[in-house]
Design a protein around this motif. Structure first.
Motif, PDB file in Angstrom:
ATOM      1  N   VAL A  61       5.821  -3.470  -5.983  1.00  0.00           N
ATOM      2  CA  VAL A  61       7.025  -2.689  -5.718  1.00  0.00           C
ATOM      3  C   VAL A  61       7.090  -1.458  -6.621  1.00  0.00           C
ATOM      4  CG1 VAL A  61       9.552  -2.704  -5.767  1.00  0.00           C
ATOM      5  CG2 VAL A  61       8.313  -4.689  -4.885  1.00  0.00           C
ATOM      6  N   GLU A  62       6.753  -1.624  -7.886  1.00  0.00           N
ATOM      7  CA  GLU A  62       6.836  -0.495  -8.816  1.00  0.00           C
ATOM      8  C   GLU A  62       5.862   0.609  -8.433  1.00  0.00           C
ATOM      9  OE1 GLU A  62       6.949   0.406 -13.632  1.00  0.00           O
ATOM     10  OE2 GLU A  62       6.247  -1.547 -12.901  1.00  0.00           O
ATOM     11  N   ALA A  63       4.648   0.229  -8.029  1.00  0.00           N
ATOM     12  CA  ALA A  63       3.655   1.233  -7.634  1.00  0.00           C
ATOM     13  C   ALA A  63       4.074   1.960  -6.368  1.00  0.00           C
ATOM     14  CB  ALA A  63       2.295   0.568  -7.429  1.00  0.00           C
ATOM     15  N   LEU A  64       4.741   1.250  -5.468  1.00  0.00           N
ATOM     16  CA  LEU A  64       5.132   1.837  -4.187  1.00  0.00           C
ATOM     17  C   LEU A  64       6.388   2.692  -4.289  1.00  0.00           C
ATOM     18  CD1 LEU A  64       4.549  -1.226  -1.821  1.00  0.00           C
ATOM     19  CD2 LEU A  64       3.248   0.903  -1.820  1.00  0.00           C
ATOM     20  N   THR A  65       7.292   2.330  -5.200  1.00  0.00           N
ATOM     21  CA  THR A  65       8.596   2.994  -5.233  1.00  0.00           C
ATOM     22  C   THR A  65       8.936   3.676  -6.550  1.00  0.00           C
ATOM     23  OG1 THR A  65       9.822   1.049  -6.025  1.00  0.00           O
ATOM     24  CG2 THR A  65       9.426   1.213  -3.642  1.00  0.00           C
ATOM     25  N   GLY A  66       8.207   3.324  -7.612  1.00  0.00           N
ATOM     26  CA  GLY A  66       8.552   3.848  -8.925  1.00  0.00           C
ATOM     27  C   GLY A  66       9.670   3.072  -9.592  1.00  0.00           C
ATOM     28  N   MET A  67      10.125   1.994  -8.954  1.00  0.00           N
ATOM     29  CA  MET A  67      11.211   1.178  -9.487  1.00  0.00           C
ATOM     30  C   MET A  67      10.679  -0.193  -9.862  1.00  0.00           C
ATOM     31  SD  MET A  67      14.091   2.929  -9.389  1.00  0.00           S
ATOM     32  CE  MET A  67      15.434   1.740  -9.296  1.00  0.00           C
ATOM     33  N   HIS A 136      13.080  -1.650   4.616  1.00  0.00           N
ATOM     34  CA  HIS A 136      14.395  -1.126   4.228  1.00  0.00           C
ATOM     35  C   HIS A 136      14.551  -1.145   2.706  1.00  0.00           C
ATOM     36  CE1 HIS A 136      16.631  -0.147   7.792  1.00  0.00           C
ATOM     37  NE2 HIS A 136      16.458  -1.340   8.347  1.00  0.00           N
ATOM     38  N   VAL A 137      14.116  -2.232   2.069  1.00  0.00           N
ATOM     39  CA  VAL A 137      14.228  -2.337   0.616  1.00  0.00           C
ATOM     40  C   VAL A 137      13.379  -1.259  -0.066  1.00  0.00           C
ATOM     41  CG1 VAL A 137      13.752  -3.771  -1.401  1.00  0.00           C
ATOM     42  CG2 VAL A 137      14.755  -4.801   0.639  1.00  0.00           C
ATOM     43  N   LEU A 138      12.143  -1.117   0.361  1.00  0.00           N
ATOM     44  CA  LEU A 138      11.252  -0.121  -0.236  1.00  0.00           C
ATOM     45  C   LEU A 138      11.778   1.290  -0.007  1.00  0.00           C
ATOM     46  CD1 LEU A 138       7.792  -1.661   0.777  1.00  0.00           C
ATOM     47  CD2 LEU A 138       8.971  -1.855  -1.427  1.00  0.00           C
TER      48      LEU A 138
END
Length: 249
Positions: A61-67, A136-138
């Motif tokens: 998730v962090e790699a995909l969104t920065g979060m 949706h979350v991403l």
């Protein structure tokens, strides 16, 4: 940890930017919910329906969104029984036998578990339904930053199709990534979203959030025209997909 940017849409659903709505009044968001609502959701048992945990384990998730956020799956029926949704309707008796899911509005769990976003799913959740909710979350974390389900006021005000407003281009990109990454057969509705994304016809979150309604209407109507002009080809492409409903002649 989830943080709301000054220019992000306010999680209350007003359609305004956070800085012009609840910035500095964050506790009011919490007060809108019943007492211990966040704790009630966070205490629900985490579930592993379908391929949900396999898919979650396969993404960063962090790699995909920065979060740096985690994602938890909870039982949809148990969540709905809490009665915390807007306009909660009667729970279908066969809910556990159909593929269903929804993203829990992140502000509902912010005080109890700010490090996770929750997806409520049914035991029969399909791969297509799950990656739809995950997209949706991403998208919320690192795409359009649109809170899932909060496009309805704009749709009603401008009389534009809700489906085209709550699924921006950034959502389409994440959906396509997840489809390819996990070899998912999309259902009929998501196949159409994928087609629109391929043609560059999904509207970007920046346009939806900009309040430039003239530009927004033009882009949405362009997509609607494409769907109307190519309805026979689209019908052929989706007729063997889950969720297909034949077009009325």
């Amino acid at each position: 940890m989830l943080k709301i940017g000054r220019n992000d849409p306010c999680p209350c659903g007003s359609g305004k930017k956070f800085k012009k709505c609840h910035l500095g009044r964050e506790q009011e968001l919490v007060k809108q919910l019943p007492h211990n609502a966040a704790e009630s959701i966070a205490s629900l048992e985490e579930v592993a329906y379908g391929r949900s945990q396999e898919i979650l384990a396969g993404i960063n998730v962090e790699a995909l969104t920065g979060m740096k956020m985690g994602i938890k799956c909870i039982d949809l029926e148990s969540y709905l029984k809490l009665g915390l949704g807007v306009g909660v309707r009667e729970i279908p008796q066969n809910l556990n036998q159909i593929s269903a899911g929804q993203v829990v509005n992140p502000f509902k769990t912010l005080t109890a578990d700010p490090d996770h976003i929750y997806i409520a799913v049914s035991p029969a959740v399909s791969d297509s339904t799950f990656i739809h909710q995950l997209a949706h979350v991403l998208d919320y974390l690192g795409g359009s930053k649109m809170n899932p389900g909060l496009a309805k006021p704009i749709s009603m005000e401008l009389e534009l199709p809700l489906e085209l407003l709550e699924h921006p281009k950034e959502f389409g990109d994440f959906l396509e990534f997840l489809r390819n990454e996990f070899a998912v057969e999309l259902d009929a509705d998501d196949t159409i979203i994928g087609m629109l994304n391929e043609k560059g016809l999904l509207v970007g979150g920046e346009v939806i959030n900009s309040k430039d309604y003239e530009r927004l209407e033009a882009q949405v109507n362009h997509a609607v025209d494409f769907l109307r002009e190519n309805k026979e080809e689209i019908d052929q492409r989706i007729k063997n997909k889950t969720g297909y409903i034949a077009a009325i002649k």
